[in-house]
Design a protein around this motif. Structure first.
Motif, PDB file in Angstrom:
ATOM      1  N   UNK A 109      34.885  30.411  29.770  1.00 24.16           N
ATOM      2  CA  UNK A 109      36.127  29.553  29.408  1.00 24.16           C
ATOM      3  C   UNK A 109      37.214  30.405  30.064  1.00 24.16           C
ATOM      4  N   UNK A 110      37.313  31.473  29.771  1.00 29.07           N
ATOM      5  CA  UNK A 110      38.552  32.617  30.362  1.00 29.07           C
ATOM      6  C   UNK A 110      38.424  32.406  31.705  1.00 29.07           C
ATOM      7  N   UNK A 111      37.450  32.517  32.536  1.00 32.27           N
ATOM      8  CA  UNK A 111      37.533  32.149  33.884  1.00 32.27           C
ATOM      9  C   UNK A 111      37.896  30.846  34.433  1.00 32.27           C
ATOM     10  N   UNK A 175      30.820  31.812  38.913  1.00 37.11           N
ATOM     11  CA  UNK A 175      31.480  32.938  38.974  1.00 37.11           C
ATOM     12  C   UNK A 175      30.839  34.436  39.201  1.00 37.11           C
ATOM     13  N   UNK A 176      29.609  34.292  39.000  1.00 37.79           N
ATOM     14  CA  UNK A 176      28.643  35.326  39.425  1.00 37.79           C
ATOM     15  C   UNK A 176      27.643  34.786  40.331  1.00 37.79           C
ATOM     16  N   UNK A 177      27.367  35.543  41.265  1.00 31.78           N
ATOM     17  CA  UNK A 177      26.501  35.247  42.463  1.00 31.78           C
ATOM     18  C   UNK A 177      24.842  35.702  41.739  1.00 31.78           C
ATOM     19  N   UNK A 214      32.050  28.142  43.966  1.00 33.11           N
ATOM     20  CA  UNK A 214      32.078  29.550  43.595  1.00 33.11           C
ATOM     21  C   UNK A 214      33.542  29.959  43.743  1.00 33.11           C
ATOM     22  N   UNK A 215      34.021  30.739  42.849  1.00 39.44           N
ATOM     23  CA  UNK A 215      35.310  31.362  42.593  1.00 39.44           C
ATOM     24  C   UNK A 215      35.171  32.913  42.808  1.00 39.44           C
ATOM     25  N   UNK A 217      37.747  36.509  43.936  1.00 33.68           N
ATOM     26  CA  UNK A 217      39.239  36.757  44.625  1.00 33.68           C
ATOM     27  C   UNK A 217      38.826  37.045  46.105  1.00 33.68           C
ATOM     28  N   UNK A 218      39.772  36.337  46.708  1.00 33.90           N
ATOM     29  CA  UNK A 218      39.779  36.304  48.095  1.00 33.90           C
ATOM     30  C   UNK A 218      39.139  35.355  48.927  1.00 33.90           C
ATOM     31  N   UNK A 219      38.297  34.384  47.912  1.00 38.18           N
ATOM     32  CA  UNK A 219      37.535  33.300  48.221  1.00 38.18           C
ATOM     33  C   UNK A 219      38.177  32.034  47.985  1.00 38.18           C
ATOM     34  N   UNK A 220      39.103  31.944  47.029  1.00 40.25           N
ATOM     35  CA  UNK A 220      39.614  30.667  46.568  1.00 40.25           C
ATOM     36  C   UNK A 220      40.695  30.315  47.371  1.00 40.25           C
TER      37      UNK A 220
END
Length: 220
Positions: A109-111, A175-177, A214-215, A217-220
Motif C-alpha cells: 500500500x505504501x508503494x 515492485x519486486x522482481x 513494474x515500477x 526508480x528510473x523505469x517509470x
C-alpha cells in the motif's frame, strides 16, 4: 444466505472474493474505484470507517478488514476446512499468516501511494520507494524458504492462509522482481490453476489504477 462484497478490482478485497469461491459462495459484488471518492462517501464509511475495501455484508451484519472477514468466514463455516480453529496444531501458523499478510500488504500500500496515488508525481520520494521495495523483498524471503518443502503456506495443505497471502504475491511483483524467488513463482502458478481462483478472477474486474507492469526508480 445472500452476501454483498464491497470491492475494488485487484485489491485486498480479492482475498474475500477468492475465499468465498473456495467455499462455493458467490456474493453480489459492488465495485468501486479508489480515485473517484466513492469510498469516502458517508454511506460507505458507515460500512468501513477507514474508507477501504473489502467490506462484506453477511449473516445480517457488515464486517470490514480482510483478515477479520477471513477469520469470521472460516470459523462460521468450518465444514470447508479452510481455517485452523482453536486446538488445531496449525492454529498458530494460521494466525501468523493472517497478520503477516497484512504486514506485507501495508508495504504494498505504501508503494501504491508513492507510485500511483500521489496527485503530484514530483512529490514521490525515491528514497522511500527504494526502502519500501527492499522491505517488501525482505518479507518475501521467508515465504520462499517455507515453500521450498511444501505446496501451500500450511504444511497440511491449502487453507485461508493462502487466500490471504496469495493476493500479496499478485501485487508484489509490480515492485519486486521475482527472478530470485522460484518457489514463489511456482506457488503462484499452482494458485492460478485452482478452479476457485479462476472463478474469482472472472468476478474481479479489470484493475482500474495500475499504469505499469513494474515500477522502479528510473523505469517509470
Amino acid at each position: 444466505m445472500s452476501m454483498r462484497l464491497h470491492h475494488v478490482p485487484m485489491t485486498r478485497s480479492f482475498r474475500i472474493l477468492w475465499l468465498l469461491q473456495e467455499m462455493g459462495e458467490t456474493p453480489e459484488v459492488l465495485t468501486y474505484a479508489i480515485q473517484d471518492g466513492s469510498l469516502r462517501a458517508p454511506d460507505y464509511l458507515e460500512r468501513s470507517p477507514a474508507g477501504r475495501v473489502p467490506a462484506l455484508e453477511v449473516d445480517g451484519t457488515v464486517i470490514y478488514e480482510s483478515g477479520a472477514i477471513t477469520e469470521y468466514l472460516v470459523e462460521t463455516r468450518p465444514d470447508h476446512g479452510l481455517g485452523r480453529l482453536p486446538g488445531d496444531p496449525e492454529r498458530v501458523p494460521f494466525l501468523e499468516a493472517m497478520h503477516y499478510a497484512e504486514t506485507q500488504a501495508h508495504l504494498i500500500a505504501n508503494l501504491n501511494l508513492q507510485w500511483i496515488f500521489l496527485r503530484d508525481p514530483s512529490h514521490r520520494s525515491d528514497t522511500v520507494v527504494k526502502i519500501e521495495a527492499r522491505r517488501l523483498q525482505a518479507t518475501l524471503a521467508p515465504m520462499e524458504a517455507r515453500l521450498a518443502g511444501q505446496e501451500w503456506f500450511l504444511a497440511s495443505g491449502f487453507s485461508a492462509a493462502d487466500t490471504m497471502m496469495g493476493w500479496n504475491l499478485l501485487a508484489a511483483p509490480r515492485y519486486v522482481r521475482f527472478d530470485q524467488f522460484p518457489n514463489l513463482r511456482a506457488y503462484v502458478e499452482r494458485m492460478k490453476a485452482r478452479p476457485a481462483f479462476k472463478a474469482a478472477q472472472a468476478l474481479d474486474g479489470a484493475p482500474n489504477f495500475h499504469r505499469e507492469e513494474f515500477y522502479a526508480v528510473g523505469e517509470a
